[in-house]
Motif scaffolding. Structure first.
Motif, PDB file in Angstrom:
ATOM      1  N   GLY A   1     -19.283  10.237  37.066  1.00 35.42           N
ATOM      2  CA  GLY A   1     -18.036  10.786  37.137  1.00 35.42           C
ATOM      3  C   GLY A   1     -16.961   9.915  37.531  1.00 35.42           C
ATOM      4  N   CYS A   2     -17.199   8.493  37.817  1.00 39.44           N
ATOM      5  CA  CYS A   2     -16.341   7.470  37.946  1.00 39.44           C
ATOM      6  C   CYS A   2     -15.572   7.105  36.450  1.00 39.44           C
ATOM      7  CB  CYS A   2     -16.844   6.278  38.715  1.00 39.44           C
ATOM      8  SG  CYS A   2     -18.098   5.207  37.609  1.00 39.44           S
ATOM      9  N   LEU A   3     -16.255   7.337  35.611  1.00 39.99           N
ATOM     10  CA  LEU A   3     -16.004   6.867  34.190  1.00 39.99           C
ATOM     11  C   LEU A   3     -14.792   7.575  33.748  1.00 39.99           C
ATOM     12  CD1 LEU A   3     -19.481   6.459  32.630  1.00 39.99           C
ATOM     13  CD2 LEU A   3     -17.979   4.514  32.827  1.00 39.99           C
ATOM     14  N   SER A   4     -14.743   8.839  34.267  1.00 41.90           N
ATOM     15  CA  SER A   4     -13.382   9.498  33.832  1.00 41.90           C
ATOM     16  C   SER A   4     -12.230   8.956  34.428  1.00 41.90           C
ATOM     17  CB  SER A   4     -13.441  11.045  34.435  1.00 41.90           C
ATOM     18  OG  SER A   4     -13.624  11.028  35.895  1.00 41.90           O
TER      19      SER A   4
ATOM     20  N   ARG B   1     -26.080   7.350  28.276  1.00 46.12           N
ATOM     21  CA  ARG B   1     -25.386   8.127  27.948  1.00 46.12           C
ATOM     22  C   ARG B   1     -23.795   8.468  28.167  1.00 46.12           C
ATOM     23  NH1 ARG B   1     -27.630  14.321  27.503  1.00 46.12           N
ATOM     24  NH2 ARG B   1     -29.255  13.078  26.326  1.00 46.12           N
ATOM     25  N   ALA B   2     -23.409   8.376  29.412  1.00 37.75           N
ATOM     26  CA  ALA B   2     -22.183   8.446  29.869  1.00 37.75           C
ATOM     27  C   ALA B   2     -21.191   7.351  29.467  1.00 37.75           C
ATOM     28  CB  ALA B   2     -22.119   8.668  31.433  1.00 37.75           C
ATOM     29  N   CYS B   3     -21.762   6.153  29.352  1.00 36.81           N
ATOM     30  CA  CYS B   3     -21.366   4.642  29.005  1.00 36.81           C
ATOM     31  C   CYS B   3     -20.865   4.918  27.317  1.00 36.81           C
ATOM     32  CB  CYS B   3     -22.320   3.479  29.196  1.00 36.81           C
ATOM     33  SG  CYS B   3     -22.168   3.127  31.023  1.00 36.81           S
TER      34      CYS B   3
ATOM     35  N   SER C   1     -16.740   5.779  23.119  1.00 40.80           N
ATOM     36  CA  SER C   1     -16.193   6.716  22.061  1.00 40.80           C
ATOM     37  C   SER C   1     -14.889   7.394  22.645  1.00 40.80           C
ATOM     38  CB  SER C   1     -17.422   7.785  22.009  1.00 40.80           C
ATOM     39  OG  SER C   1     -17.219   8.936  20.864  1.00 40.80           O
ATOM     40  N   ASP C   2     -14.899   7.929  23.736  1.00 36.56           N
ATOM     41  CA  ASP C   2     -13.591   8.408  24.113  1.00 36.56           C
ATOM     42  C   ASP C   2     -12.494   7.390  24.029  1.00 36.56           C
ATOM     43  OD1 ASP C   2     -14.796  10.767  24.758  1.00 36.56           O
ATOM     44  OD2 ASP C   2     -14.719  10.290  26.737  1.00 36.56           O
ATOM     45  N   LEU C   3     -12.606   6.149  24.025  1.00 39.68           N
ATOM     46  CA  LEU C   3     -11.746   5.124  24.100  1.00 39.68           C
ATOM     47  C   LEU C   3     -11.391   4.476  22.635  1.00 39.68           C
ATOM     48  CD1 LEU C   3     -12.067   3.173  27.339  1.00 39.68           C
ATOM     49  CD2 LEU C   3     -10.396   4.861  26.632  1.00 39.68           C
ATOM     50  N   SER C   4     -12.309   4.880  21.700  1.00 42.47           N
ATOM     51  CA  SER C   4     -12.240   4.344  20.154  1.00 42.47           C
ATOM     52  C   SER C   4     -10.906   4.433  19.695  1.00 42.47           C
ATOM     53  CB  SER C   4     -13.351   5.177  19.496  1.00 42.47           C
ATOM     54  OG  SER C   4     -13.001   6.512  19.353  1.00 42.47           O
ATOM     55  N   HIS C   5     -10.056   5.554  20.211  1.00 41.98           N
ATOM     56  CA  HIS C   5      -8.850   5.728  19.378  1.00 41.98           C
ATOM     57  C   HIS C   5      -7.772   4.692  20.007  1.00 41.98           C
ATOM     58  CE1 HIS C   5      -8.471   7.892  23.365  1.00 41.98           C
ATOM     59  NE2 HIS C   5      -7.003   7.839  23.079  1.00 41.98           N
ATOM     60  N   VAL C   6      -8.185   4.096  21.030  1.00 43.49           N
ATOM     61  CA  VAL C   6      -7.203   3.353  21.783  1.00 43.49           C
ATOM     62  C   VAL C   6      -7.434   1.870  21.405  1.00 43.49           C
ATOM     63  CG1 VAL C   6      -6.428   2.251  23.907  1.00 43.49           C
ATOM     64  CG2 VAL C   6      -6.754   4.713  23.749  1.00 43.49           C
ATOM     65  N   ALA C   7      -8.840   1.598  21.622  1.00 45.75           N
ATOM     66  CA  ALA C   7      -9.296   0.082  21.388  1.00 45.75           C
ATOM     67  C   ALA C   7     -10.923   0.125  21.118  1.00 45.75           C
ATOM     68  CB  ALA C   7      -9.036  -0.736  22.352  1.00 45.75           C
TER      69      ALA C   7
ATOM     70  N   MET D   1     -21.209  -2.168  23.939  1.00 42.50           N
ATOM     71  CA  MET D   1     -22.149  -2.422  24.715  1.00 42.50           C
ATOM     72  C   MET D   1     -22.755  -3.526  24.779  1.00 42.50           C
ATOM     73  SD  MET D   1     -23.269  -0.090  27.490  1.00 42.50           S
ATOM     74  CE  MET D   1     -23.401   1.429  26.943  1.00 42.50           C
ATOM     75  N   MET D   2     -22.358  -4.775  25.496  1.00 38.84           N
ATOM     76  CA  MET D   2     -23.155  -5.931  25.473  1.00 38.84           C
ATOM     77  C   MET D   2     -24.401  -6.192  25.748  1.00 38.84           C
ATOM     78  SD  MET D   2     -20.669  -7.368  23.930  1.00 38.84           S
ATOM     79  CE  MET D   2     -21.148  -9.313  23.752  1.00 38.84           C
ATOM     80  N   GLU D   3     -24.649  -5.347  27.311  1.00 38.57           N
ATOM     81  CA  GLU D   3     -26.106  -5.351  27.744  1.00 38.57           C
ATOM     82  C   GLU D   3     -25.950  -3.757  28.373  1.00 38.57           C
ATOM     83  OE1 GLU D   3     -27.152  -8.229  30.778  1.00 38.57           O
ATOM     84  OE2 GLU D   3     -26.092  -9.592  29.689  1.00 38.57           O
ATOM     85  N   GLU D   4     -27.137  -3.234  28.840  1.00 36.21           N
ATOM     86  CA  GLU D   4     -27.164  -1.969  29.498  1.00 36.21           C
ATOM     87  C   GLU D   4     -26.062  -1.968  30.596  1.00 36.21           C
ATOM     88  OE1 GLU D   4     -28.975   1.801  29.826  1.00 36.21           O
ATOM     89  OE2 GLU D   4     -29.298   0.100  28.467  1.00 36.21           O
ATOM     90  N   ASN D   5     -25.214  -1.124  30.286  1.00 37.93           N
ATOM     91  CA  ASN D   5     -23.919  -0.804  31.111  1.00 37.93           C
ATOM     92  C   ASN D   5     -23.022  -2.060  31.547  1.00 37.93           C
ATOM     93  OD1 ASN D   5     -25.600   1.826  31.127  1.00 37.93           O
ATOM     94  ND2 ASN D   5     -25.423   1.876  33.338  1.00 37.93           N
TER      95      ASN D   5
END
Length: 227
Positions: free
Chosen positions: A175-178, A200-202, A207-213, A217-221
């Motif tokens: 939920g914090c990712l929103s 999956r959330a990461c 994906s959600d920010l792909s329209h901005v920049a 994922m450099m490493e897990e999370n």
């Protein structure tokens, strides 16, 4: 200036008191470090201060001073006895107007491993308008609600934070990712070891920010923005 580890750490005098030599002070490898030594360093008014990991509040209380330098970097990682109340004392010491904290020019703040909560984040919002890099790794009381404060409309952190380290914050969930998506200047987000945040959330966050920049994922999370 970096003070080397010795059995008798002291603040040099004479020509080494030249403030130009004290703009960046790293005592992270000095042991022991006393309240008196720290008070002497503060008198030199450095711009950045890297402290020894695990210092006690009895030493760090030297930071509670109206003459605390206008630091741009402060490293307080894993310091013992440093909680919300002590952070408040450092930010607004006696004799100083609460609206004019000496740490208002802070750019980088490292608080890994401290028992700090939303109370401290509210103080940072009020007193550190220029904060860009914040380390809250392994702060066990940081929750999704805490992150919502950093991303609140009109807050300085929403527009200014570029690097946010939340590794090992066990109370955080997907939920914090929103809320984190609202940090418009974010370039690095460290969520490693946050057991309740899924890959999956990461991926959805990226994906959600792909329209901005573009992020990857450099490493897990561990999420980084690609310039």
């Amino acid at each position: 200036m970096s003070l080397q580890q010795s059995s008798d750490v002291h603040v040099p005098s004479c020509r080494s008191c030249d403030k130009r030599l004290w703009s960046h002070v790293d005592v992270s490898r000095c042991s022991p470090l006393s309240n008196q030594v720290l008070a002497g360093i503060i008198k030199r008014q450095p711009a950045s201060l890297d402290l020894v990991t695990g210092l006690s509040w009895s030493c760090l209380s030297a930071l509670v001073s109206p003459t605390l330098p206008c630091l741009r970097l402060l490293d307080l990682r894993w310091c013992e006895g440093l909680k919300d109340a002590q952070i408040k004392e450092i930010l607004t010491p006696p004799g100083l107007e609460s609206s004019r904290s000496r740490l208002r020019n802070m750019v980088t703040l490292r608080l890994s491993g401290l028992d700090v909560s939303e109370s401290t984040l509210r103080l940072l919002q009020r007193h550190m308008p220029q904060l860009q890099r914040l380390d809250l790794a392994h702060c066990k009381d940081i929750t999704d609600s805490s992150i919502s404060l950093l991303a609140a409309a009109g807050s300085h952190s929403r527009n200014n934070l570029t690097e946010l380290t939340l590794a090992g914050c066990s109370e955080l969930t997907d939920g914090c990712l929103s809320y984190l998506k609202r940090l418009s200047s974010l370039t690095l987000l460290d969520l490693r070891g946050c057991k309740s945040i899924s890959r999956r959330a990461c991926d959805a966050f990226i994906s959600d920010l792909s329209h901005v920049a573009l992020f990857c994922m450099m490493e897990e999370n561990l999420i980084q923005r690609l310039d």
